[in-house]
Design an enzyme around this catalytic site. Structure first.
Site, PDB file in Angstrom:
ATOM      1  N   ASP A 136       0.752  -1.258   0.030  1.00  0.00           N
ATOM      2  CA  ASP A 136       0.011   0.139   0.006  1.00  0.00           C
ATOM      3  C   ASP A 136       0.885   1.322   0.061  1.00  0.00           C
ATOM      4  O   ASP A 136       0.429   2.403   0.244  1.00  0.00           O
ATOM      5  CB  ASP A 136      -1.156   0.006   1.173  1.00  0.00           C
ATOM      6  N   HIS A 138       3.378   1.954   2.055  1.00  0.00           N
ATOM      7  CA  HIS A 138       4.008   2.508   3.542  1.00  0.00           C
ATOM      8  C   HIS A 138       5.406   2.569   3.297  1.00  0.00           C
ATOM      9  O   HIS A 138       6.163   1.389   2.830  1.00  0.00           O
ATOM     10  CB  HIS A 138       3.334   1.864   4.526  1.00  0.00           C
ATOM     11  N   GLU A 143       1.660   4.588   7.226  1.00  0.00           N
ATOM     12  CA  GLU A 143       0.567   4.086   6.366  1.00  0.00           C
ATOM     13  C   GLU A 143       0.134   5.379   5.641  1.00  0.00           C
ATOM     14  O   GLU A 143       0.387   6.448   5.985  1.00  0.00           O
ATOM     15  CB  GLU A 143      -0.438   3.415   7.326  1.00  0.00           C
TER      16      GLU A 143
HETATM   17  C1  GLP Z   1       6.787  -3.897   6.925  1.00  0.00           C
HETATM   18  C2  GLP Z   1       7.709  -3.120   7.425  1.00  0.00           C
HETATM   19  C3  GLP Z   1       8.413  -2.244   6.394  1.00  0.00           C
HETATM   20  C4  GLP Z   1       8.460  -2.980   5.170  1.00  0.00           C
HETATM   21  C5  GLP Z   1       7.252  -3.618   4.780  1.00  0.00           C
HETATM   22  C6  GLP Z   1       7.483  -4.411   3.389  1.00  0.00           C
HETATM   23  O1  GLP Z   1       5.401  -3.516   7.106  1.00  0.00           O
HETATM   24  N1  GLP Z   1       7.461  -2.326   8.562  1.00  0.00           N
HETATM   25  O2  GLP Z   1       9.474  -1.343   6.917  1.00  0.00           O
HETATM   26  O3  GLP Z   1       9.261  -2.207   4.038  1.00  0.00           O
HETATM   27  O4  GLP Z   1       7.035  -4.357   5.709  1.00  0.00           O
HETATM   28  O5  GLP Z   1       7.717  -5.772   3.885  1.00  0.00           O
HETATM   29  P1  GLP Z   1       8.381  -6.822   2.856  1.00  0.00           P
HETATM   30  O6  GLP Z   1       9.839  -6.274   2.336  1.00  0.00           O
HETATM   31  O7  GLP Z   1       8.636  -8.261   3.630  1.00  0.00           O
HETATM   32  O8  GLP Z   1       7.627  -6.827   1.570  1.00  0.00           O
END
Ligand code: GLP
Length: 261
Positions: A136, A138, A143
């Site tokens: 999304d 973030h 968020e």
């Molecule tokens: C979490 C973390 C973020 C990260 C995101 C994406 O929500 N707080 O810092 O970038 O996940 O995670 P992934 O890299 O596993 O897709």
């Protein structure tokens, strides 16, 4: 914003490790900003390999985490402090006492957030911030609709993020905390250099909005357009929805070495 479209996620990780190695060569006491999630794991693995062959050392470096769940006991395997120990701290030669994170167990949340901001400042600020991105859009746990000037604070996670992260909680969204402490977008934008890594088709829209969308609180990653020194390292699938791909490839291919990191 620089967009590097790597051959693969592994290639992107190795380029990010190059940037960190380059920094450590001139600043052994560098301050790294470390993200959790799956995206940066390849970077930490590569740093670990380079440390084990003596090519680089993080012995004098320090690190600041981006975020932490609220409501998980200290030592919970999915607390971000435990995750960072596992995926980063143990893999390299950094002194564990110099890896810092927001205190998600604090009774006084406001004071804990202010203390974390102060600790980053006292350390001299973050030299290289590693970021992933949520589906999304973030960054850290900022968020959609997060203030673009926000500082470290408590946030409520979106349902989408809790669904995405439920894979770490046995697939049960109800086990994923509803709240977190996270560096704000304003905090992240103060890092001197930001490297965002993204791989896979699920990230393509968030990447497109980050690079080519309007600056909007609806897609928090787009706030990085306000930062003078950001590099995105993408695999081809994460880059698939970008429209100026040819231009990005051209810029990357012709970048003088001195300008690269
Ligand atoms: C979490 C973390 C973020 C990260 C995101 C994406 O929500 N707080 O810092 O970038 O996940 O995670 P992934 O890299 O596993 O897709």
């Amino acid at each position: 914003m620089d967009v590097g479209i790597a051959e693969s996620a592994e290639h992107a990780a190795s380029l990010a490790a190059d940037a960190i190695e380059n920094l450590l060569r001139t600043k052994t006491e560098a301050v790294l900003g470390v993200a959790t999630g799956s995206s940066p794991v390849g970077i930490y693995d590569e740093l670990g390999r380079r440390v084990s062959t003596g090519r680089l050392s993080l012995a004098r470096a320090s690190a600041f985490m981006l975020d932490e769940y609220v409501g998980l006991r200290a030592g919970h395997p999915q607390a971000y402090r435990s995750v960072i120990d596992e995926i980063f701290t143990r893999k390299v030669d950094i002194d564990a006492s110099r890896v810092h994170g927001p205190d998600g167990t604090a009774d006084d949340v406001k004071a804990a957030c202010a203390a974390y901001e102060a600790a980053i400042r006292t350390a001299g600020g973050v030299d290289i911030q590693i970021l992933g991105i949520g589906t999304d859009g973030h960054i850290a746990f900022n968020e959609p609709t997060s203030s673009l000037t926000s500082r470290t604070r408590i946030k409520t996670l979106t349902k989408q993020t809790r669904i995405d992260n439920s894979r770490y909680f046995g697939g049960d969204i109800n086990s994923v905390p509803t709240h977190c402490l996270t560096q704000g977008i304003g905090t992240i934008l103060e890092a001197r250099f930001v490297i965002l890594v993204a791989a896979g088709p699920a990230k393509a829209e968030a990447v497109r909005q980050t690079v080519e969308g309007p600056v909007s609180a609806l897609w928090p990653g787009s706030a990085l357009q306000l930062h003078p020194n950001v590099t995105l390292l993408l695999d081809p699938a994460a880059a698939a929805s970008l429209t100026l791909t040819e231009y990005y490839r051209d810029v990357w291919a012709h970048k003088p070495d001195w300008q690269r990191w």
